[in-house]
Each structure stands twice: as C-alpha cells, then as structure tokens.
Design a protein around this motif. Structure first.
Motif, mmCIF file in Angstrom:
data_model
loop_
_atom_site.group_PDB
_atom_site.id
_atom_site.type_symbol
_atom_site.label_atom_id
_atom_site.label_comp_id
_atom_site.label_asym_id
_atom_site.label_seq_id
_atom_site.Cartn_x
_atom_site.Cartn_y
_atom_site.Cartn_z
ATOM 1 N N VAL A 6 0.847 -1.180 0.000
ATOM 2 C CA VAL A 6 0.000 0.000 0.000
ATOM 3 C C VAL A 6 0.887 1.236 0.000
ATOM 4 N N THR A 7 0.605 2.172 -0.897
ATOM 5 C CA THR A 7 1.389 3.410 -0.938
ATOM 6 C C THR A 7 0.569 4.560 -0.380
ATOM 7 N N ARG A 8 1.241 5.400 0.393
ATOM 8 C CA ARG A 8 0.596 6.552 1.021
ATOM 9 C C ARG A 8 1.474 7.783 0.844
ATOM 10 N N ILE A 9 0.843 8.945 0.879
ATOM 11 C CA ILE A 9 1.588 10.201 0.849
ATOM 12 C C ILE A 9 2.629 10.168 1.970
ATOM 13 N N GLY A 10 3.854 10.546 1.641
ATOM 14 C CA GLY A 10 4.936 10.550 2.615
ATOM 15 C C GLY A 10 5.835 9.338 2.546
ATOM 16 N N ASP A 11 5.429 8.299 1.792
ATOM 17 C CA ASP A 11 6.258 7.101 1.673
ATOM 18 C C ASP A 11 7.604 7.432 1.036
ATOM 19 N N ILE A 12 8.636 6.764 1.524
ATOM 20 C CA ILE A 12 9.992 6.956 1.012
ATOM 21 C C ILE A 12 10.448 5.661 0.358
ATOM 22 N N GLY A 36 -3.433 11.099 -12.558
ATOM 23 C CA GLY A 36 -3.275 10.505 -11.237
ATOM 24 C C GLY A 36 -1.859 10.081 -10.915
ATOM 25 N N GLY A 37 -0.895 10.702 -11.570
ATOM 26 C CA GLY A 37 0.504 10.355 -11.327
ATOM 27 C C GLY A 37 0.968 10.777 -9.942
ATOM 28 N N ALA A 38 1.968 10.083 -9.444
ATOM 29 C CA ALA A 38 2.544 10.406 -8.141
ATOM 30 C C ALA A 38 3.610 11.481 -8.313
ATOM 31 N N VAL A 39 3.435 12.602 -7.626
ATOM 32 C CA VAL A 39 4.472 13.636 -7.601
ATOM 33 C C VAL A 39 5.513 13.195 -6.581
ATOM 34 N N ILE A 40 6.765 13.105 -7.017
ATOM 35 C CA ILE A 40 7.836 12.687 -6.113
ATOM 36 C C ILE A 40 8.907 13.766 -6.030
ATOM 37 N N ARG A 41 9.631 13.755 -4.911
ATOM 38 C CA ARG A 41 10.847 14.567 -4.810
ATOM 39 C C ARG A 41 11.999 13.611 -4.558
ATOM 40 N N ALA A 42 13.009 13.682 -5.424
ATOM 41 C CA ALA A 42 14.184 12.823 -5.315
ATOM 42 C C ALA A 42 15.278 13.578 -4.585
ATOM 43 N N PHE A 43 15.932 12.894 -3.650
ATOM 44 C CA PHE A 43 16.972 13.528 -2.850
ATOM 45 C C PHE A 43 18.337 13.340 -3.498
ATOM 46 N N LYS A 44 19.228 14.269 -3.222
ATOM 47 C CA LYS A 44 20.475 14.375 -3.980
ATOM 48 C C LYS A 44 21.556 13.382 -3.560
ATOM 49 N N THR A 45 21.609 13.027 -2.299
ATOM 50 C CA THR A 45 22.715 12.208 -1.803
ATOM 51 C C THR A 45 22.609 10.772 -2.295
ATOM 52 N N ASN A 46 23.744 10.232 -2.744
ATOM 53 C CA ASN A 46 23.874 8.810 -3.024
ATOM 54 C C ASN A 46 24.596 8.162 -1.846
ATOM 55 N N TYR A 47 23.984 7.157 -1.263
ATOM 56 C CA TYR A 47 24.540 6.494 -0.083
ATOM 57 C C TYR A 47 25.148 5.146 -0.470
ATOM 58 N N PRO A 48 26.229 4.732 0.188
ATOM 59 C CA PRO A 48 26.724 3.360 -0.012
ATOM 60 C C PRO A 48 25.614 2.371 0.342
ATOM 61 N N VAL A 49 25.526 1.265 -0.396
ATOM 62 C CA VAL A 49 24.416 0.330 -0.203
ATOM 63 C C VAL A 49 24.371 -0.246 1.205
ATOM 64 N N GLU A 50 25.526 -0.325 1.870
ATOM 65 C CA GLU A 50 25.543 -0.909 3.214
ATOM 66 C C GLU A 50 25.115 0.083 4.296
ATOM 67 N N TYR A 51 25.019 1.366 3.945
ATOM 68 C CA TYR A 51 24.642 2.380 4.931
ATOM 69 C C TYR A 51 23.125 2.512 4.998
ATOM 70 N N GLU A 52 22.592 2.586 6.212
ATOM 71 C CA GLU A 52 21.152 2.716 6.403
ATOM 72 C C GLU A 52 20.838 4.054 7.068
ATOM 73 N N TRP A 80 12.406 -0.030 -7.341
ATOM 74 C CA TRP A 80 12.488 0.650 -6.040
ATOM 75 C C TRP A 80 11.610 -0.076 -5.032
ATOM 76 N N TYR A 81 11.888 0.174 -3.752
ATOM 77 C CA TYR A 81 11.124 -0.460 -2.684
ATOM 78 C C TYR A 81 10.944 0.527 -1.538
ATOM 79 N N LYS A 82 9.826 0.377 -0.858
ATOM 80 C CA LYS A 82 9.475 1.295 0.226
ATOM 81 C C LYS A 82 10.275 0.966 1.476
ATOM 82 N N ILE A 83 10.791 2.022 2.137
ATOM 83 C CA ILE A 83 11.573 1.799 3.358
ATOM 84 C C ILE A 83 10.955 2.491 4.566
ATOM 85 N N GLY A 84 9.899 3.292 4.371
ATOM 86 C CA GLY A 84 9.274 3.963 5.507
ATOM 87 C C GLY A 84 8.416 5.124 5.062
#
Length: 271
Positions: A6-12, A36-52, A80-84
């Motif tokens: 389920v996707t909700r406004i605010g999902d990352i 009905g498209g989802a408006v998204i904002r993409a963040f600039k930082t690229n993180y190492p895959v092992e960093y959470e 992509w997958y939802k993380i929170g």
C-alpha cells in the motif's frame, strides 16, 4: 503475484543504482490533473548500499528534482522499494517548481514513437505549465526565468526516473530539451554519438559533467581522429567546447562507456 504494498503520501522509496550506491525519493502528492501520477521529490545524496540512513536524515537532504511517475510499476519491476514514511513531505516546495510541456510534446503517442521525434521541429509557441496538483495552462512561449525551475510534465516510466537519479537528466527523447537544457551531475560521465549525413562522419563524445573531455571522429573511410583535453586540436577538428545541454541528444544517440572505449581504442584504417 503482484506485491501487496500500500502506498501513502509521505512514503519513502529506495533505488539501488547498481554501482555500490543507492538513492531515495518521497511520494509527495497524487496529481489528479495529470493522470493521477505520483508527484515525487528525489533527494540528492547517493549512499553506499551498506549504509542505512534514518528517515529524518533522508528528508532533510537537498532535493535534486521533482517528477511524475507511477509508483506501482517501479515496485513490480523491483526498481524501487518502500523503506518507511515521513509526515515531512516538503509541502512548501510545491510552489517552488512547475511542470510543463510544449504543445508539440504529445505524451499520448507512446515512448518508442516519442524516441523517434523529428529533431528539426519548429520553435514552440505554446507551453502548458502549472503547479503540481493544479491544471496546466497555455502561457505561450516559455520565459527564460521559468527554465530554471520547470520540470518535464507527463507521467514518466520508472526507467526515466532512474536515469534522472543516476545522470541528472532524462535520456528519453524529449522536445522539452529543445528549450530547457539537460544538466548532468558534475561527477557523471556521459557517452553520446552524433552522425553527420553531409560529411558522413560520426563523432563520439565523452562528457564529464557538462564538459567534453574526449572525442572521436570516424570518417566514411574509417579514418579516426582522437581529441582530448590534453590534445584538443587535430587538423580541422577541435574538441567540442560547448555545454552538454546545448545539444538536445536523442535517445538513440546515448551509448555505453564500453561502446565509446571500443571506438577510442580502434585501429585507424589509414595507418
């Protein structure tokens, strides 16, 4: 069986880029004025895959761009997958950018046909522009001040969103880029080729950020001229000095690094 998510406004959502890094974007708004498209904002930082990173860290990051897409397609394709979720959705940003397209940009003809649009289209007299979640209106020719804040309208496929995250621009053919120039991330290497039907030469370019750092010209007889920052001039050929975004590259003109290197290292038939 489709994933039951389920996707909700605010999902990352997290996008793993395949180079040891990952990036994040957030679902801001459902745009009922644009399919009905989802408006998204993409963040600039690229993180190492092992960093959470923590959710609070992600949403405080600088915003790289805004776009419209369908979240479900990216989920189903494991792109992509939802993380929170965060209640901080950047509501104040919704008036800091606009979506827009020129009249000739027909998003109903399909992606493959759009990738073959005529490169010699006339300048556009009518741009349809509006804030996210609002009706788009004809403003005539796009004014210069809007070019720095306008985002390409239309619900873009997940592949385009990943391209934008990875490169800073869309590789899909867009008449949008006749007026609004592509802007690569400063650290990105881009590889493109351009064929000249008059001289029958094909030129291969390697850009780092917006600057050309290498160039290979192959003439109709297979003779090769190589240019670089260290050797920018050879006979009548000079390394391209313009900005990457000054040319509206077509989808089929983008090539891989390996394809460029194959030409760069190819033997010159004249030798």
């Amino acid at each position: 069986m489709a994933k039951r998510i389920v996707t909700r406004i605010g999902d990352i959502f997290c996008v793993e880029l395949g180079n040891g890094y990952k990036s994040y974007f957030q679902y801001m708004l459902k745009d009922c004025h644009y399919l009905g498209g989802a408006v998204i904002r993409a963040f600039k930082t690229n993180y190492p895959v092992e960093y959470e990173p923590k959710i609070e860290e992600i949403v405080k990051d600088e915003v790289a761009f805004h776009a419209l897409t369908y979240l479900r397609a990216g989920i189903d394709e494991n792109t992509w997958y939802k993380i929170g979720n965060s209640k901080e959705i950047g509501q104040e940003e919704l008036k800091s950018f606009v979506f827009g397209l020129p009249q000739e940009e027909d998003t109903t003809i399909g992606y493959e046909k759009a990738n073959e649009l005529d490169a010699n289209m006339e300048p556009y007299e009518h741009w349809y522009v509006g804030y996210a979640g609002c009706e788009r209106k004809d403003i005539g020719k796009i004014p210069e001040f809007l070019k720095s804040i306008i985002e390409c309208d239309g619900v873009l496929p997940y592949t385009c969103i990943v391209d934008r995250i990875r490169y800073g621009y869309y590789t899909w053919t867009m008449t949008f880029y006749d007026e609004v120039k592509r802007k690569p991330w400063p650290w990105v290497d881009s590889y493109v080729r351009k064929a000249d039907p008059l001289t029958r030469e094909t030129t291969y370019f390697h850009f780092h950020g917006s600057r050309a750092v290498r160039e290979v010209i192959v003439d109709c007889d297979g003779n090769i001229t190589r240019l670089s920052c260290e050797n920018p001039v050879d006979g009548c050929h000079t390394l391209y000095a313009g900005d990457f975004g000054e040319i509206n590259w077509r989808y089929k003109e983008f090539i891989t690094e390996d394809a460029f290197e194959d030409v760069w290292n190819k033997s010159d038939k004249s030798r």
